[in-house]
Every structure is written in C-alpha cells, then in structure tokens.
Motif scaffolding. Sequence first.
Motif, short mmCIF file in Angstrom:
data_model
loop_
_atom_site.label_atom_id
_atom_site.label_comp_id
_atom_site.label_asym_id
_atom_site.label_seq_id
_atom_site.Cartn_x
_atom_site.Cartn_y
_atom_site.Cartn_z
N GLN A 86 0.83 -1.34 -0.09
CA GLN A 86 -0.05 0.00 -0.11
C GLN A 86 0.84 1.06 -0.05
N ILE A 87 2.01 1.25 0.78
CA ILE A 87 2.78 2.57 0.87
C ILE A 87 3.30 2.68 -0.52
N THR A 88 3.94 1.54 -1.21
CA THR A 88 4.40 1.77 -2.50
C THR A 88 3.62 2.32 -3.35
N GLU A 89 2.30 1.66 -3.44
CA GLU A 89 1.30 2.35 -4.35
C GLU A 89 1.04 3.75 -4.20
N TRP A 90 0.97 4.24 -2.84
CA TRP A 90 0.69 5.54 -2.37
C TRP A 90 2.06 6.18 -2.97
N ILE A 91 3.12 5.91 -2.83
CA ILE A 91 4.20 6.82 -3.37
C ILE A 91 4.05 7.02 -4.87
N ALA A 92 3.80 5.97 -5.59
CA ALA A 92 3.31 5.96 -7.02
C ALA A 92 2.30 7.08 -7.54
N ARG A 93 1.28 6.86 -6.56
CA ARG A 93 0.19 7.67 -7.01
C ARG A 93 0.36 9.32 -6.57
N GLN A 94 1.15 9.57 -5.48
CA GLN A 94 1.45 10.80 -5.15
C GLN A 94 2.37 11.54 -5.92
N GLY A 95 3.00 10.59 -6.94
CA GLY A 95 4.34 10.97 -7.72
C GLY A 95 5.29 11.28 -7.11
N LEU A 96 5.72 10.80 -5.86
CA LEU A 96 6.95 11.02 -5.14
C LEU A 96 8.10 10.82 -5.82
N ARG A 97 9.09 11.63 -5.70
CA ARG A 97 10.39 11.33 -6.35
C ARG A 97 11.49 10.97 -5.43
N PRO A 98 12.64 10.49 -6.03
CA PRO A 98 13.69 10.23 -5.06
C PRO A 98 14.11 11.34 -4.14
N GLY A 99 14.28 11.21 -2.97
CA GLY A 99 14.51 12.11 -2.20
C GLY A 99 13.57 12.84 -1.24
N ASP A 100 12.12 12.53 -1.61
CA ASP A 100 11.21 12.89 -1.24
C ASP A 100 10.88 12.07 0.29
N ARG A 101 10.50 12.76 1.29
CA ARG A 101 10.19 12.34 2.39
C ARG A 101 8.71 11.66 2.65
N LEU A 102 8.70 10.40 3.30
CA LEU A 102 7.10 9.91 3.55
C LEU A 102 6.66 10.49 4.85
N PRO A 103 5.65 10.86 5.18
CA PRO A 103 4.74 11.13 6.40
C PRO A 103 5.65 10.76 7.58
N PRO A 104 5.62 11.45 8.54
CA PRO A 104 5.84 10.63 10.06
C PRO A 104 5.22 9.20 10.49
N GLU A 105 5.96 8.47 11.09
CA GLU A 105 5.38 6.94 11.21
C GLU A 105 4.07 7.15 11.91
N ARG A 106 3.93 7.96 12.83
CA ARG A 106 2.63 7.97 13.46
C ARG A 106 1.52 8.41 12.70
N ASP A 161 16.26 12.37 9.95
CA ASP A 161 15.76 12.68 8.77
C ASP A 161 14.56 12.15 7.95
N GLY A 162 14.00 11.21 8.77
CA GLY A 162 12.97 10.40 8.30
C GLY A 162 13.23 9.22 7.42
N THR A 163 12.09 8.87 6.78
CA THR A 163 12.03 7.94 5.73
C THR A 163 11.98 8.34 4.40
N ILE A 164 12.96 8.17 3.40
CA ILE A 164 13.23 9.07 2.09
C ILE A 164 13.08 7.84 0.99
N VAL A 165 12.13 8.32 -0.05
CA VAL A 165 12.07 7.68 -1.20
C VAL A 165 13.44 7.45 -2.10
N THR A 166 13.49 6.33 -2.46
CA THR A 166 14.76 6.03 -3.52
C THR A 166 14.37 5.89 -4.64
N GLU A 167 15.16 5.86 -5.77
CA GLU A 167 15.25 5.60 -7.26
C GLU A 167 14.39 4.24 -7.43
N GLU A 168 14.55 3.25 -6.56
CA GLU A 168 14.09 1.90 -6.70
C GLU A 168 12.46 1.87 -6.79
N ALA A 169 11.99 2.94 -5.89
CA ALA A 169 10.35 2.94 -5.76
C ALA A 169 9.64 2.87 -6.96
#
Length: 235
Positions: free
Chosen positions: A20-40, A72-80
């Motif tokens: 679900q997180i991976t699909e959400w990353i794709a739908r939001q158009g997040l790019r390498p270096g973008d951060r995910l929301p805080p875990e909570r 620095d949080g959870t960062i999206v990579t190029e592999e996403a």
Amino acid sequence: MEDFPQRVSRARLYEQVAAQITEWIARQGLRPGDRLPPERELATRLGVSRATLSQALVALEVVGVVTVRHGDGTIVTEEAARRAGAQSISDAIRAHRDRIPEVIEARDALETKLAALAAERRTDDDLASIDEALAFMAADVEAGGRGVEGDERFHAAVTAAGHSPLLAAMMRTISELIAETRLESLSQPGRPGQSLDGHRQIADAIRDGDPAAAAAAMHAHMSLVSDVALLHERP
C-alpha cells in the motif's frame, strides 16, 4: 487422482502495508529524495499499529524502496518507481524472508571461523580498526541510530584481522545479502545495543588471543542476528 491447484498464499499484514505504501508513493508522484509522512501519521492513515508499520518500512528499506536516515525520516529512493507493482513488492519481500536462514547459516560458518583466526593472527593495527568500529557504532547507537554502518565496519575489521584472503573473498560474495539481514536485525527494538554488546565480547576475545572464546562469542552473536520479526510473524 487429479492434482489440485496450490493453495493461494496469504500476504502477511506488513506485506500488505508495504504494498500500500509503495502504491501510495506512485500515486502521489513522489520522487527520489522526497520524505514519507511521520510514522505516527502513516500508521493512523493505514489503520495499523506502529509496530506493523515499522516492520513494513524495514521490509521496504531492505528491498530498496526507501531509506531511513536517523533524524531525517524515511526517504524515497530511485528504486521506488520500479517496485510500484504490489506483486513485485510482495515477491521481493518474501524472497528476502525466505533466504534469511540460509544467509545466517553462511555468516555463522564464515564469521565464526574468521573470529577464531582473528584471535590468532590479529595485529595491533587490526585491533585499532576493531576498536574504531566499536567506537563509531557506540556513538551512533547512543545518538539514537541503529548502528548499521558501525556494524558493517566491525565485521569488516574482524574479517580483515583473520588474514584469510579466501574467506574474505567468500564474505564479499554474500555482502549484499548480509546488508539485508543487517538492516532487518538492527531495526528490531533494543537490538542495536544488544548487538554492540555482542561486538564488545567478540573484540575482547580477539584482543585476549583466545580463538575458542572468539568463535563462541561470534556464534552467539549470529544467533542474536538470526532472531528477526520477519521469521516469527504468521501469515
């Protein structure tokens, strides 16, 4: 008798969350270096516990979708982007989980022997490298980090102290698989400190020139490393 199709495997909860997180990353158009929301916040949005979310994020880090940086949080990579398919994510996570026991077996065999050799063959420079790795990991853990780089440095220093080119080459062939299990192990609650204590026991035995004690300490450390949540959670 007619063969029946194989039973469909059920994805574990953390696998579903990872997909679900991976699909959400794709739908939001997040790019390498973008951060995910805080875990909570992520856990609340997904309706899962923080423990399940943390396990999903570790699995995603292991397969290369994200990287976790202390402070620095959870960062999206190029592999996403390449891993956007839910099936691809599940397959990658299951492949990692399935090979953990075999990787641990190989590490135990190689590193237990290397620790014994290090106790016999270490030089003053080798001991200095081991101590530097311990200090580096201790500083990271005390600052709230997982000690991943320090762990890697320590095991590399012990391998070098064994002065066995062939065993060192064998370690290099499984280095990427070791990196996966290292992330998985050190992300367990309380594990960085426990791992650091194990390293200190190994280092003491090597410094004392006691091959049997060094081998026993390394074997005990491998037993700790092999105790990971991925292998305990039921489907």
